[in-house]
Design an enzyme around this catalytic site. Structure first.
Site, short mmCIF file in Angstrom:
data_model
loop_
_atom_site.label_atom_id
_atom_site.label_comp_id
_atom_site.label_asym_id
_atom_site.label_seq_id
_atom_site.Cartn_x
_atom_site.Cartn_y
_atom_site.Cartn_z
N HIS A 121 47.30 34.88 32.36
CA HIS A 121 46.41 36.41 31.47
C HIS A 121 48.41 37.75 32.12
CE1 HIS A 121 44.66 40.31 31.19
NE2 HIS A 121 43.36 39.30 30.11
N ASP A 198 43.23 35.29 40.41
CA ASP A 198 42.52 36.11 39.99
C ASP A 198 41.66 35.53 39.21
OD1 ASP A 198 42.09 36.71 37.66
OD2 ASP A 198 43.64 36.63 36.00
N GLN A 201 37.85 35.71 35.75
CA GLN A 201 37.77 34.01 34.44
C GLN A 201 36.83 32.63 35.04
OE1 GLN A 201 36.45 33.89 31.24
NE2 GLN A 201 37.84 34.93 30.91
N LYS A 224 32.68 40.81 33.62
CA LYS A 224 32.51 38.96 33.03
C LYS A 224 31.74 38.38 33.89
CE LYS A 224 37.09 39.36 31.74
NZ LYS A 224 38.91 38.95 32.03
N CYS A 361 45.35 38.03 24.87
CA CYS A 361 46.85 38.35 26.58
C CYS A 361 47.12 37.60 27.49
CB CYS A 361 45.72 38.95 27.54
SG CYS A 361 45.40 40.80 26.71
C1 LIG Z 1 39.36 39.53 31.98
C2 LIG Z 1 40.75 38.93 32.62
C3 LIG Z 1 41.60 39.45 33.14
C4 LIG Z 1 41.89 41.25 33.21
O1 LIG Z 1 40.40 41.61 33.11
P1 LIG Z 1 40.13 43.03 33.51
O2 LIG Z 1 38.81 43.05 33.51
O3 LIG Z 1 40.68 43.56 32.15
O4 LIG Z 1 40.31 44.21 34.03
C5 LIG Z 1 42.25 39.15 34.16
N1 LIG Z 1 42.32 37.72 33.77
C6 LIG Z 1 42.20 37.30 33.70
C7 LIG Z 1 41.97 35.66 33.73
C8 LIG Z 1 41.12 37.22 32.70
O5 LIG Z 1 39.75 36.50 32.06
#
Ligand SMILES: *Cc1c(COP(=O)(O)O)cnc(C)c1O
Length: 403
Positions: A121, A198, A201, A224, A361
């Site tokens: 992302h 990260d 997701q 999320k 993104c």
């Molecule tokens: C949504 C997402 C982000 C960003 O999350 P925010 O809540 O907008 O800070 C970063 N990495 C991944 C894989 C995402 O799905």
């Protein structure tokens, strides 16, 4: 049987209509919907015990502090962190990544290397580029393969004793690919590099055991995982959090302040300057409770059924390509020959179906496939096969109109 009808009744928004049609919400990878228990927790906070935390001796402040700290413990248990102070509240995934990147700007030297994956992302690319500019460190990329997975042989080749940090998402938001993070962490540790995963997701679908993974940093966003926006978590191993300098100066993160010298508070407060999103943190804990009551094992099985069903239905459509066919979560990214994804998204919306279109993104992935973007349908545990049928009918209508 997965009790999806009972679960759907927990989400007020799923009852609404969009453009005169019953809402079909397939944009869960962008943000999840909010169950009534979480909405109630937010209303309860502002109705009954809104106060600033950690400072007041009065009852409301005590209650708010207790609830906020209890949420931190829930998050600790959910992620199997060893210590509660390894859980730092953030404004979300992006904020957490920037906190770590900013801290590392003082730990890296010219010529050090950091590795990111091609499936990232933008929020996991840009902060590292900024870090490289500041420190003279070099950014290397683990390339991706046609099926949407990482080229792990290339990872072995670029990994060296110059590598100081490796960054990778647990699950790709654009394709849904589940990355081999255990292997990445083990290999990175062999050369002495730290790893940030990260989890934005992955966390809606997978309950990660951070001690077992032995990961150094892990970040996620509450919104999320059925929680509110503007709050998230940074997990860091104690020794790393001790090593990193504070991200912001302000109230709450200090022990003593004089104009000559300030000493910083201990963990986790060192990283939590200013009044946090108190209500959001509390609601985050309630959201995790809610999802754990349903059970992540059950959620994963049910969502996979949706994924298989949706994939099969989409594959029956002429000229439709799905990107990333590997071990993945319930995300389907696709295009239809000769039609721009944006146009499909607009018509689907008119028919009550919410999907995401664009580059998600993750422009490097789109460049890899040489496409401007995709249509992305992402499912959650409150979606149904009937909704997938509605979506397929709407998509067929859109294709007829646009071709
Ligand atoms: C949504 C997402 C982000 C960003 O999350 P925010 O809540 O907008 O800070 C970063 N990495 C991944 C894989 C995402 O799905």
């Amino acid at each position: 049987m997965f009790p999806v009808e009972k679960i759907r009744a927990d989400f007020p928004i799923l009852q609404r209509k969009v453009n005169g049609k019953s809402l079909v919400y397939f944009d869960n990878a962008a943000t999840s919907q909010t169950p009534k228990v979480v909405i109630d927790a937010i209303v309860d906070y502002y109705s009954n015990y809104n106060a600033n935390i950690h400072r007041g001796v009065h009852s409301l402040s005590q209650e708010a502090t207790d609830q906020y700290e209890e949420a931190r413990i829930k998050i600790q248990h959910h992620f199997s962190a060893k210590k509660v102070y390894e859980i730092i509240f953030t404004a979300g995934t992006t904020h957490g990544i920037n906190m770590v990147a900013s801290g590392f700007s003082e730990l890296l030297e010219n010529g050090d290397e950091i590795i990111v994956s091609a499936l990232e992302h933008h929020s996991n690319i840009v902060p590292w580029q900024m870090l490289c500019e500041k420190t003279g460190a070099v950014l290397k990329v683990i390339p991706m393969l046609q099926n949407g997975t990482l080229d792990m042989n290339s990872f072995d080749e670029i990994l060296s004793d110059k590598t100081k940090l490796v960054f990778c998402n647990h699950v790709s938001n654009a394709l849904g690919t589940i990355n081999p993070i255990k292997e990445i962490i083990e290999k990175a540790h062999k050369v002495g590099a730290a790893v940030l995963i990260d989890g934005a997701q992955a966390t809606p679908h997978i309950k990660p055991n951070l001690q077992e993974l032995d990961v150094d940093f892990y970040v996620a966003s509450a919104h999320k995982i059925c929680g509110p926006t503007g709050v998230g978590v940074l997990y860091g191993k104690e020794q790393w959090l001790q090593k990193l300098p504070p991200y912001q100066g302000g109230g709450e993160m200090i022990e003593t302040v004089t104009f000559e010298k300030t000493t910083y508070a201990g963990l986790p407060h060192k990283f939590e300057a200013g009044t946090p999103n108190i209500c959001g943190g509390i609601a985050f804990g309630v959201a995790l409770d809610y999802m754990n009551t349903i059970g992540f094992d059950k959620i994963a099985v049910y969502e996979d059924e949706l994924l298989q069903y949706g994939t099969k239905k989409l594959q029956e459509i002429d000229g439709l390509t799905i990107y990333g066919m590997s071990d993945k979560t319930a995300v389907i990214s696709f295009n239809v020959d000769g039609i721009h994804p944006y146009d499909i998204g607009v018509i689907l919306d008119k028919l009550g179906v919410a999907v995401r279109t664009g580059h998600h993104c993750a422009q490097p992935i789109m460049n890899f496939y040489k496409i401007p973007g995709t249509v992305r349908a992402s499912f959650a545990f409150y979606n149904t096969k009937e909704e997938i049928d509605v979506f397929i009918t709407a998509l067929q209508k859109a294709i007829l109109m646009l071709s």
